[in-house]
Write an enzyme that holds these catalytic residues in place. Structure first.
Site, PDB file in Angstrom:
ATOM      1  N   ASP A  61       0.878  -1.160   0.000  1.00 50.90           N
ATOM      2  CA  ASP A  61       0.000   0.000   0.000  1.00 50.90           C
ATOM      3  C   ASP A  61       0.917   1.211   0.000  1.00 50.90           C
ATOM      4  OD1 ASP A  61      -1.654   2.126   0.455  1.00 50.90           O
ATOM      5  OD2 ASP A  61      -2.715   1.234   2.148  1.00 50.90           O
TER       6      ASP A  61
ATOM      7  N   TYR B 188     -10.280  14.983  -6.506  1.00 53.56           N
ATOM      8  CA  TYR B 188      -9.369  14.170  -7.316  1.00 53.56           C
ATOM      9  C   TYR B 188      -8.457  15.068  -8.155  1.00 53.56           C
ATOM     10  CZ  TYR B 188      -7.887  11.345 -11.315  1.00 53.56           C
ATOM     11  OH  TYR B 188      -7.153  10.744 -12.312  1.00 53.56           O
ATOM     12  N   GLY B 189      -9.053  16.054  -8.827  1.00 42.57           N
ATOM     13  CA  GLY B 189      -8.279  16.958  -9.652  1.00 42.57           C
ATOM     14  C   GLY B 189      -7.282  17.769  -8.845  1.00 42.57           C
ATOM     15  N   ALA B 190      -7.686  18.187  -7.648  1.00 39.87           N
ATOM     16  CA  ALA B 190      -6.770  18.948  -6.791  1.00 39.87           C
ATOM     17  C   ALA B 190      -5.563  18.105  -6.412  1.00 39.87           C
ATOM     18  CB  ALA B 190      -7.505  19.421  -5.541  1.00 39.87           C
ATOM     19  N   ALA B 191      -5.797  16.825  -6.135  1.00 41.13           N
ATOM     20  CA  ALA B 191      -4.681  15.932  -5.807  1.00 41.13           C
ATOM     21  C   ALA B 191      -3.742  15.778  -7.003  1.00 41.13           C
ATOM     22  CB  ALA B 191      -5.213  14.571  -5.372  1.00 41.13           C
ATOM     23  N   LYS B 192      -4.297  15.665  -8.205  1.00 45.06           N
ATOM     24  CA  LYS B 192      -3.464  15.533  -9.398  1.00 45.06           C
ATOM     25  C   LYS B 192      -2.743  16.839  -9.723  1.00 45.06           C
ATOM     26  CE  LYS B 192      -4.234  11.208 -10.582  1.00 45.06           C
ATOM     27  NZ  LYS B 192      -3.163  10.199 -10.443  1.00 45.06           N
TER      28      LYS B 192
END
Length: 238
Positions: A54, A142-146
């Protein structure tokens, strides 16, 4: 000379396709995943080595690095759309859980794995991380993480350059043949995603795998610190 390649999230989708591409190149390929049965089965099917890990767990990332004698290519393919959603469970606790899961899966897996193996690179190498068009277009948590992944990659490139290591992100658009949407993609939404592209077709896992393979090749040694858009032109569509 045989290259050693590590691919996180290599049991399915883009990660599996990347593993197959490097295996076809006769590299020594290691894939990781969180489920022992899936890792073992995929490794056997591809003829590569499987390691259960993990990547969001610092201790497991350290143990993974200890299994490697040296490394030429790291592909951070672990990630995806978090299953936890604030829509199903309203309130700030659910919102926090959603953001934490997206950050853990799509940013911290790459950060921790790369940090754990950075001293394994000897005489050059490449780090390729799988990003997303969502980093700059309607991506939510999700986009913020990317987006954070791309920002981190820019600084990583400068840090690892003295070791001769290049670092790049592939910003994928809609890619068919993955479980990214967990079975929740409607036909209407899929048509809309395809229509956004210039080429009027969805991406394939092979599209991303071939780009990753190129970024780790001698022909890409002067490409680093970049986000490479591989989404059929959808990024330019407004």
């Amino acid at each position: 000379m045989t290259r050693t390649v590590l691919i996180t999230g290599g049991t399915s989708g883009i990660g599996r396709a990347v593993a197959a591409a490097f295996a076809a190149d006769r590299a020594e390929v290691f894939i990781t995943g969180r489920t022992p049965d899936t890792v073992e089965r995929t490794a056997a099917e591809l003829g590569v080595r499987g390691l259960v890990c993990d990547a969001a767990d610092p201790r497991q990332a350290e143990a993974l690095a200890a299994r490697l004698d040296g490394l030429d290519v790291l592909v951070n393919a672990a990630g995806g759309l978090a299953r936890t959603g604030a829509r199903e469970e309203p309130g700030l606790d659910a919102l926090l859980a959603q953001w934490q899961e997206n950050l853990a899966q799509n940013l911290l897996t790459a950060v921790l794995t790369t940090a754990s193996v950075r001293d394994k690179f000897t005489g050059g190498g490449s780090v390729v991380s799988i990003g997303s068009i969502g980093a700059e277009r309607r991506g939510g948590a999700y986009g913020a993480a990317k987006a954070a992944l791309a920002a981190w990659n820019a600084s990583l490139s400068a840090e690892l350059a003295p070791q001769g290591v290049t670092c790049n992100v592939i910003a994928a658009g809609y890619v068919a043949g993955t479980n990214f949407f967990h079975g929740g993609l409607s036909e209407e939404r899929e048509r809309a995603l395809v229509e956004e592209t210039h080429v009027k077709r969805p991406g394939t896992v092979e599209d991303i795998a071939r780009t990753a393979h190129f970024l780790a090749s001698p022909g890409a040694r002067h490409i680093t610190g970049q986000t490479i858009h591989v989404n059929g032109g959808a990024f330019t569509t407004r």
